[in-house]
Design a protein around this motif. Structure first.
Motif, PDB file in Angstrom:
ATOM      1  N   ALA A   7       0.863  -1.188   0.000  1.00 54.27           N
ATOM      2  CA  ALA A   7       0.000   0.000   0.000  1.00 54.27           C
ATOM      3  C   ALA A   7       0.895   1.232   0.000  1.00 54.27           C
ATOM      4  CB  ALA A   7      -0.935   0.001   1.205  1.00 54.27           C
ATOM      5  N   SER A   8       0.445   2.311  -0.634  1.00 54.55           N
ATOM      6  CA  SER A   8       1.281   3.515  -0.695  1.00 54.55           C
ATOM      7  C   SER A   8       0.670   4.648   0.116  1.00 54.55           C
ATOM      8  CB  SER A   8       1.500   3.964  -2.146  1.00 54.55           C
ATOM      9  OG  SER A   8       0.287   4.393  -2.732  1.00 54.55           O
ATOM     10  N   ILE A   9       1.550   5.547   0.583  1.00 55.48           N
ATOM     11  CA  ILE A   9       1.121   6.682   1.398  1.00 55.48           C
ATOM     12  C   ILE A   9       0.857   7.883   0.487  1.00 55.48           C
ATOM     13  CG2 ILE A   9       1.645   8.075   3.429  1.00 55.48           C
ATOM     14  CD1 ILE A   9       3.835   6.124   4.143  1.00 55.48           C
ATOM     15  N   ASN A  10      -0.176   8.624   0.813  1.00 54.39           N
ATOM     16  CA  ASN A  10      -0.493   9.866   0.117  1.00 54.39           C
ATOM     17  C   ASN A  10      -0.456  11.032   1.093  1.00 54.39           C
ATOM     18  OD1 ASN A  10      -1.411   8.965  -2.688  1.00 54.39           O
ATOM     19  ND2 ASN A  10      -2.648   7.662  -1.369  1.00 54.39           N
ATOM     20  N   CYS A  34      -9.107   2.308  -2.190  1.00 53.27           N
ATOM     21  CA  CYS A  34      -9.993   1.868  -1.110  1.00 53.27           C
ATOM     22  C   CYS A  34      -9.588   2.497   0.214  1.00 53.27           C
ATOM     23  CB  CYS A  34      -9.963   0.357  -0.973  1.00 53.27           C
ATOM     24  SG  CYS A  34      -8.344  -0.316  -0.544  1.00 53.27           S
ATOM     25  N   SER A  35     -10.541   2.602   1.141  1.00 59.67           N
ATOM     26  CA  SER A  35     -10.194   3.048   2.489  1.00 59.67           C
ATOM     27  C   SER A  35      -9.682   1.855   3.285  1.00 59.67           C
ATOM     28  CB  SER A  35     -11.423   3.659   3.174  1.00 59.67           C
ATOM     29  OG  SER A  35     -12.452   2.698   3.283  1.00 59.67           O
ATOM     30  N   GLY A  36      -8.816   2.133   4.264  1.00 59.11           N
ATOM     31  CA  GLY A  36      -8.280   1.061   5.087  1.00 59.11           C
ATOM     32  C   GLY A  36      -7.269   0.189   4.382  1.00 59.11           C
ATOM     33  N   ALA A  37      -6.446   0.793   3.513  1.00 67.53           N
ATOM     34  CA  ALA A  37      -5.495   0.010   2.714  1.00 67.53           C
ATOM     35  C   ALA A  37      -4.333  -0.545   3.539  1.00 67.53           C
ATOM     36  CB  ALA A  37      -4.945   0.857   1.570  1.00 67.53           C
ATOM     37  N   GLY A  59      -4.765   4.668   4.962  1.00 64.71           N
ATOM     38  CA  GLY A  59      -4.418   4.168   3.637  1.00 64.71           C
ATOM     39  C   GLY A  59      -5.564   4.162   2.645  1.00 64.71           C
ATOM     40  N   TRP A  60      -5.223   4.512   1.383  1.00 62.94           N
ATOM     41  CA  TRP A  60      -6.210   4.561   0.307  1.00 62.94           C
ATOM     42  C   TRP A  60      -5.792   3.774  -0.931  1.00 62.94           C
ATOM     43  CZ3 TRP A  60     -10.940   6.406   1.153  1.00 62.94           C
ATOM     44  CH2 TRP A  60     -11.126   7.237   2.273  1.00 62.94           C
ATOM     45  N   ASP A  61      -4.528   3.420  -1.033  1.00 63.28           N
ATOM     46  CA  ASP A  61      -4.020   2.752  -2.238  1.00 63.28           C
ATOM     47  C   ASP A  61      -3.485   1.371  -1.891  1.00 63.28           C
ATOM     48  OD1 ASP A  61      -4.553   5.131  -3.459  1.00 63.28           O
ATOM     49  OD2 ASP A  61      -2.472   5.745  -3.688  1.00 63.28           O
ATOM     50  N   ALA A  62      -4.050   0.349  -2.503  1.00 55.84           N
ATOM     51  CA  ALA A  62      -3.641  -1.018  -2.179  1.00 55.84           C
ATOM     52  C   ALA A  62      -3.408  -1.834  -3.441  1.00 55.84           C
ATOM     53  CB  ALA A  62      -4.710  -1.695  -1.319  1.00 55.84           C
ATOM     54  N   ALA A  63      -2.544  -2.832  -3.301  1.00 54.22           N
ATOM     55  CA  ALA A  63      -2.360  -3.839  -4.352  1.00 54.22           C
ATOM     56  C   ALA A  63      -2.224  -5.194  -3.671  1.00 54.22           C
ATOM     57  CB  ALA A  63      -1.114  -3.537  -5.187  1.00 54.22           C
ATOM     58  N   GLY A  64      -2.776  -6.207  -4.299  1.00 47.03           N
ATOM     59  CA  GLY A  64      -2.709  -7.529  -3.688  1.00 47.03           C
ATOM     60  C   GLY A  64      -3.466  -8.553  -4.499  1.00 47.03           C
TER      61      GLY A  64
END
Length: 318
Positions: A37-40, A96-99, A69-74
């Motif tokens: 997940a990335s930080i914004n 998404c919220s809670g990434a 968190g808002w950005d996720a990959a998985g």
């Protein structure tokens, strides 16, 4: 499941890793087993509770186990009964919220297949920053081939995507950044680069069809002088506050140039367009640092204190 949460407002020292309940997938949702997940900048605003309006979405008067968190990959873990585009085992990225958790739920329309030429860390850098850049330039700014665009803050998360997307749309790109980032911005496709530590880019004789301001360091008057007669100025900075937004709308009504903030509301088609650019090699995420979940505080401190080149990513430990 483990998650990066906050229970108070303040510096990154307030965030912690806790055991929280795993989310239950709804009919129209996808449950993602998060790999990265990335930080914004928005995450920093959430932690600080500033601007003050952020507290109404994070928690008032203070947050309670708010998952950042808002950005996720998985990898898709499960899908709701009404989901048709994804199945368990698919590699995806999502807005998404809670990434920052082992698992995150997101509605199907905010999920996209992970480009095969990217790692999970790279894919996690895409959603918020790349979609903001795309919607600013193509949707709100209506950027056309041959037009001239100036991007202030060209080396940050949104900035690095903006330079590449503007170039892919056929624009002549000018970037503004600090000395250490000049070569990076050039390598992303900018024909012209201003080093703001050495020169005042607002004093240039160049005129632009579109200005995307990711910094908020200059006045509306400065930008107006730089715009073409029918040019567009898009301020994209959460530090500005409501007074900045109101002023933008008022001034826009009084002049030929268009000046207004915008809200990034992506569609599945936007995700598809981004994937086409990425798979064609025209856009590539720029990642400054990658931290493990156990070093979340250090990751947030780095983004808050330093001018990161591109994105800062956190890998999620299961």
């Amino acid at each position: 499941m483990k998650a990066i949460v906050q229970n108070a407002y303040g510096s990154p020292d307030v965030i912690e890793i806790k055991e929280v309940d795993k989310p239950e997938v709804k009919d129209n949702e996808v449950l993602v087993r998060v790999t990265a997940a990335s930080i914004n900048a928005g995450d920093i605003f959430s932690v600080e509770g500033s601007p003050w309006l952020a507290r109404f979405s994070v928690g008032f008067p203070k947050p309670k186990d708010y998952i950042l968190g808002w950005d996720a990959a998985g990898i898709v873990e499960a899908v709701g009964d009404k989901v048709t585009q994804f199945k368990p085992g698919d590699e995806v990225y999502a807005l998404c919220s809670g990434a920052f958790a082992e698992f995150a739920c997101v509605t199907e329309d905010l999920v996209a297949a992970k480009p095969k030429n990217l790692t999970f860390e790279q894919a996690a850098a895409i959603p918020s920053a790349a979609l903001t850049a795309l919607l600013a330039l193509r949707t709100q700014g209506k950027l056309k081939e041959g037009q001239k665009v100036l991007i202030n803050g060209a080396s940050g998360g949104v900035g690095t995507f903006s330079v590449q997307i503007a170039k892919a749309l056929g624009a002549e790109v000018t970037g503004v950044c600090s000395t250490r980032n000049v070569e990076l911005v050039r390598s992303l496709g900018a024909e012209h680069v201003f080093d703001y530590k050495k020169e005042d880019f607002t004093k240039s004789d160049r005129r632009y069809d579109l200005i995307l301001d990711n910094v908020g360091s200059r006045s509306f008057a400065d930008y107006r002088r730089m715009l073409a007669p029918q040019g567009v100025h898009l301020p994209n900075t959460g530090h500005a506050g409501m007074s900045y937004v109101i002023k933008a709308y008022i001034l826009s009504a009084l002049m030929s140039q268009h000046l207004a903030p915008f809200l990034a509301e992506p569609s599945p088609e936007d995700f598809g367009f981004l994937n086409e650019l990425i798979e064609a090699g025209k856009v590539k995420p720029v990642i400054d640092k990658v931290y493990p979940m156990s070093m979340a505080q250090e990751a947030f401190w780095y983004l808050e204190k330093e001018h990161a080149q591109g994105k800062v990513v956190i890998t999620i430990e299961h």
